[in-house]
Design a protein around this motif. Structure first.
Motif, PDB file in Angstrom:
ATOM      1  N   LEU A 172       0.812  -1.219   0.000  1.00  0.00           N
ATOM      2  CA  LEU A 172       0.000   0.000   0.000  1.00  0.00           C
ATOM      3  C   LEU A 172       0.845   1.268   0.000  1.00  0.00           C
ATOM      4  N   GLY A 173       2.172   1.095   0.023  1.00  0.00           N
ATOM      5  CA  GLY A 173       3.063   2.254   0.003  1.00  0.00           C
ATOM      6  C   GLY A 173       3.294   2.876   1.358  1.00  0.00           C
ATOM      7  N   ILE A 174       2.975   2.144   2.430  1.00  0.00           N
ATOM      8  CA  ILE A 174       3.175   2.652   3.792  1.00  0.00           C
ATOM      9  C   ILE A 174       4.501   2.110   4.294  1.00  0.00           C
ATOM     10  N   GLU A 175       5.514   2.942   4.286  1.00  0.00           N
ATOM     11  CA  GLU A 175       6.871   2.517   4.638  1.00  0.00           C
ATOM     12  C   GLU A 175       7.243   2.870   6.080  1.00  0.00           C
ATOM     13  N   GLU A 176       6.420   3.707   6.732  1.00  0.00           N
ATOM     14  CA  GLU A 176       6.772   4.139   8.085  1.00  0.00           C
ATOM     15  C   GLU A 176       6.744   2.960   9.056  1.00  0.00           C
ATOM     16  N   GLU A 177       7.530   3.068  10.099  1.00  0.00           N
ATOM     17  CA  GLU A 177       7.596   2.006  11.102  1.00  0.00           C
ATOM     18  C   GLU A 177       6.301   1.982  11.907  1.00  0.00           C
TER      19      GLU A 177
END
Length: 620
Positions: free
Chosen positions: A121-126
């Motif tokens: 989904l393009g969510i790269e944050e930790e």
């Protein structure tokens, strides 16, 4: 409880021969005592084969304890009796019915699957551990026949709002990956077992003959799907014996509800119902106080409970002006106790976060405590990590009063550079160390961005000169961090964010340097992890736990801090059925106390204790 002291109601339940029966068992009424004696009675007086008796409860610990007590009672004469949890029994049925290749997904497996989906989904944050737990709980709810389109997950950050919108996709992908990997979770066990019994009458008939007598403990905690499987399994003999208490139904988030008790009586019109009305655990005043609280619930079987103990016990309602005053009062009470006295006491909170706050104060007061669950660590929240990165980066830049400024770690800067948004690009900080010159050079053709960088560096220099408490306040209010977190949130979420920031700031109040605050955070985190690892070893000290975890436990003395409006009932409990479950939760927690119960509040008291205050109020 000595054998000869079986009361009339218990005797009727133990000696019940066949057919459906429901036992309404109030707190401390001897449910396990009754159940294991009923199993023995079935074998010795009704000729039931031990291997055809199935006893089901909800936790592995409870199942093992019940089996151990039964074997001790019968001197290990009937080891063939089946004791287990719903999941263990269903897993056994599946494994013996053609699903031999089933593999149970570990928690690590499930988190890895979710991490992969979020990256798609393009969510790269930790994403922190707590939020993975929220996602898995939401998935579990859907599998209990909710809709993936209606799941609400408590959000704080923008990326979490994105996750909420994409939840139907996340759910479908999670199920697809689990299937591809030939893995199942606990909810899948129930779904597969239901599907097996529905699609294969031969298999169902085999298991119906395998278990001719079924006993269920904590029946109020059963989900509709578990109940459906249970009814199929018990048919056609319907020798189903359920023990529970609608007043102790506190797992609505698992699709359990007190209505299941009434549903049982509707489904089995010929069923007998017995109420165990004697409380062998709590002193009289505690039984009286808990009865006053639960009586306000409308959806319940009417019960009258009495205490078996001769001693009346003590119930106190203590009113304070502030949270600090309330906690100091409680800490002073605990400080006077010996280690032996502390080990017989519990401080019980509504939520994990509140328990985390008090655990830090116990550390500061050098009061030993033990925990049985993972306490939310404020220093591991994303907000705390942001603030730590701000202060760490500022310290690195201007340590030794270097007016020119050194470089700071890239990892810290990436975390804070756009909180609030400054439109700084990741490409601008390609080196391991970030300096003002590096950014000014990158934005040499964009004067407005150079001005942004200069303002940021001025703020960071100011931060480096402040003690932690004031530095956190500066980040919140002068640098716009609090406004950034609250932007676009509703009133309730803004209040939660501000309370969290207040709490983080308060942890730094006694620290003169950033190094001291950072060391305190690290020491506290290590202590919590150590206590979590040794929780099963019987540590000494005050027991610190949440109301949900307190179910099934008992202590000589019990304290309830923060029983005030907005906490009890929880601010998220809006619907009448949600408020009633909150009242049941308080009732369950109150009945953990054997001899002494003290309820504390500051500000406006919980509406649940208004009547109690009229009877038991003791001003602090």
């Amino acid at each position: 409880m000595p054998e000869q002291n079986i009361n009339k109601a218990q005797a009727l339940a133990i000696e019940h021969a066949s057919g459906p029966m429901q036992v309404l068992a109030g707190p401390g009424s001897g449910k396990t005592y009754l159940t294991i004696r009923r199993v023995r009675h079935l074998i010795r007086h009704h000729g039931v084969s031990p291997d055809k008796i199935l006893v089901i409860t909800f936790t592995k610990v409870a199942a093992e304890e019940m089996k151990e007590r039964f074997l001790k009672l019968t001197e290990h004469t009937y080891p063939e009796v089946h004791f287990g949890t719903f999941h263990a029994i269903y897993f056994h049925i599946l494994k013996q019915s053609g699903y031999s290749n089933l593999k149970l997904a570990s928690l690590t497996d499930k988190r890895n699957y979710l991490r992969h989906i979020l990256r798609v989904l393009g969510i790269e944050e930790e994403i922190n551990t707590e939020f993975y737990g929220k996602l898995l709980k939401a998935i579990s709810t859907v599998k209990s026949f909710s809709s993936a389109d209606k799941i609400s997950i408590s959000m704080r950050n923008n990326y979490e709002e994105q996750i909420e919108k994409q939840f139907p996709f996340i759910y479908e992908e999670y199920c697809r990956i689990m299937e591809e990997e030939s893995k199942i979770d606990f909810d899948d066990m129930i779904l597969l077992c239901d599907k097996l019994f529905e699609s294969n009458p031969t298999v169902l008939s085999f298991w119906q003959k395998a278990f001719t007598h079924i006993l269920v403990d904590e029946f109020q905690d059963i989900s509709p799907l578990q109940y459906r499987i249970l009814r199929r399994l018990a048919f056609p003999q319907n020798n189903i014996f359920v023990v529970g208490d609608d007043d102790q139904a506190i797992y609505g988030f698992r699709s359990a509800a007190p209505d299941i008790m009434k549903q049982f009586m509707d489904d089995y019109a010929q069923a007998k119902q017995i109420m165990l009305g004697t409380n062998y655990r709590c002193a009289g005043e505690i039984v009286k106080a808990s009865g006053i609280v639960i009586a306000d619930n409308r959806k319940r079987f009417d019960k009258k409970l009495t205490a078996n103990k001769k001693e009346s016990g003590v119930v106190k309602i203590t009113s304070c002006t502030t949270k600090e005053e309330e906690h100091r009062y409680l800490l002073e009470c605990l400080k006077k106790m010996t280690i032996e006295e502390l080990s017989q006491c519990a401080v019980i909170y509504r939520t994990n976060a509140e328990a985390g706050t008090f655990s830090r104060e116990l550390v500061a007061w050098n009061i030993p405590f033990c925990i049985k669950e993972r306490i939310d660590n404020i220093f591991e929240t994303p907000v705390s990590q942001d603030i730590l990165s701000y202060l760490n980066f500022a310290r690195e830049l201007f340590e030794n009063n270097n007016n020119e400024g050194n470089g700071g770690h890239r990892s810290d800067f990436l975390r804070i550079m756009n909180k609030p948004s400054r439109y700084i690009q990741r490409q601008a900080v390609s080196s391991p160390t970030v300096t003002q010159k590096l950014l000014m050079d990158y934005y040499r053709e964009k004067p407005f961005m150079q001005e942004t960088v200069r303002n940021l560096w001025a703020d960071l220099k100011r931060l480096s000169s402040l003690r932690p408490y004031l530095a956190i306040d500066y980040i919140r209010r002068n640098m716009g961090y609090e406004e950034y977190l609250c932007r676009g949130q509703d009133k309730e979420k803004r209040e939660i964010i501000k309370e969290l920031l207040d709490e983080i700031q308060q942890t730094a109040s006694n620290c003169r340097t950033f190094k001291a605050w950072k060391e305190y955070a690290q020491e506290y985190t290590e202590l919590l992890h150590k206590k979590e690892e040794t929780a099963k070893c019987g540590q000494e000290g005050i027991h610190l736990l949440t109301m949900h975890l307190s179910k099934g436990l008992e202590y000589k003395n019990v304290y309830f801090p923060d029983i005030r409006k907005g906490v009890m009932p929880h601010r998220k409990a809006v619907l009448p059925e949600e408020v009633e479950e909150e009242r049941r939760l308080l009732y369950v927690a109150m009945t953990r106390a054997k001899d002494f119960l003290e309820i504390l509040h500051y500000g406006e008291p919980s509406p649940f204790i208004i009547k109690l205050k009229e009877v038991f109020d003791n001003k602090a």
